[in-house]
Design an enzyme around this catalytic site. Sequence first.
Site: not given
Length: 351
Positions: A82-84
């Site tokens: 879920q890395s921004n």
Amino acid sequence: MKSQSNREIFLQKPKESLGFFPTPLQYMKRLSAELGYEIYFKRDDLTGANVYGGNKIRKLEYLLGDARARGCDTVITYGATQSNHVMETISAARKCGMTPVVYLVCIVEPDQKNKKANFLLDSLFDAEIHLVESRGESMPEATKRARTRAAQRIQELEEQGHRCYEIPTGGATGIGSAGYMDGFAELVEQMETLGKRMDYLFVSTGTGGTLAGLTAGKALLKLDTKLVGIQVSPQNTKAYKEKVEGLAKEALAWVGKETIKVKESDFECDDRFYGAGYEVPCEEANAAICYLAQKEGILTDPVYTGKGFYGMLEYLRNQWIPRGSTVVFLHTGGTTALFAEKEITGELVSL
Ligand SMILES: *Cc1c(COP(=O)(O)O)cnc(C)c1O
């Protein structure tokens, strides 16, 4: 204004225009009255380039500028599922007409049939996504394996005539960090316009690139603002501080200011507020997210800014810093995580 004259050093650097700047600086009226401090939010959750923005945009403007200057057409990067940073890199690469190739470490296993939040957006932007299983290792360990796999893919792509630009997790390089040297100068300019001096600046710190850039900016402008990085993951304190200091030096060197000194005491790292670990929800941080939302109508996220804001709140509620100080929270974004898996959000609202 000294902040203004110093920003000219950035103008000669290759840069892609990705976001909307300057971002707003907002006074938190209700929060300030309740806590007894002058509290401002620097809204870097609103940097653009798509609806969500966040701190990665300032880094990516210089990183992709560098990629273009080197004639690259493909961007490779790494992060958690879920890395921004990964989502923003993909969107920025699309805007620049480059092809995004990403390696996602599955700390939280994504549901392929029910994609959510940033993982959904990564697919919507149609990035080449490689999932890297987590074997109970830490993020850096798993990322090392991801980089070995990427090295093969890069070789393949280059043999086909592509030129690849590799960006480490979080965009934490000297060039990426320089984005926050510039960002710090922008913030100081806004504070100067208000006739305020910034006593404290709080920020959620992960890979350390943002804190490094702020540290470099503070050194460049010769200010004594206290920088407090609230850690969102466990780190070896000594190695972590060295990394931040090293990145700050690299950022200064990149703009030809290597003679400006930075030292570890120019910033602080506080590791008391991430709960059980990176991407693991923390009850106190979730309470802080709800408090801020209900007090000021501003959203933060369970992985980064919720924990950062929780840390700042503890400083203010316990008066660890003098009452009446002017305190800025650098809102680094991340609110897509509010729509992520339960393993990441925890219980945000009671039934
Ligand atoms: C990446 C990120 C951070 C941490 O920034 P670093 O430069 O990696 O320390 C903080 N907040 C959000 C929302 C992020 O996505």
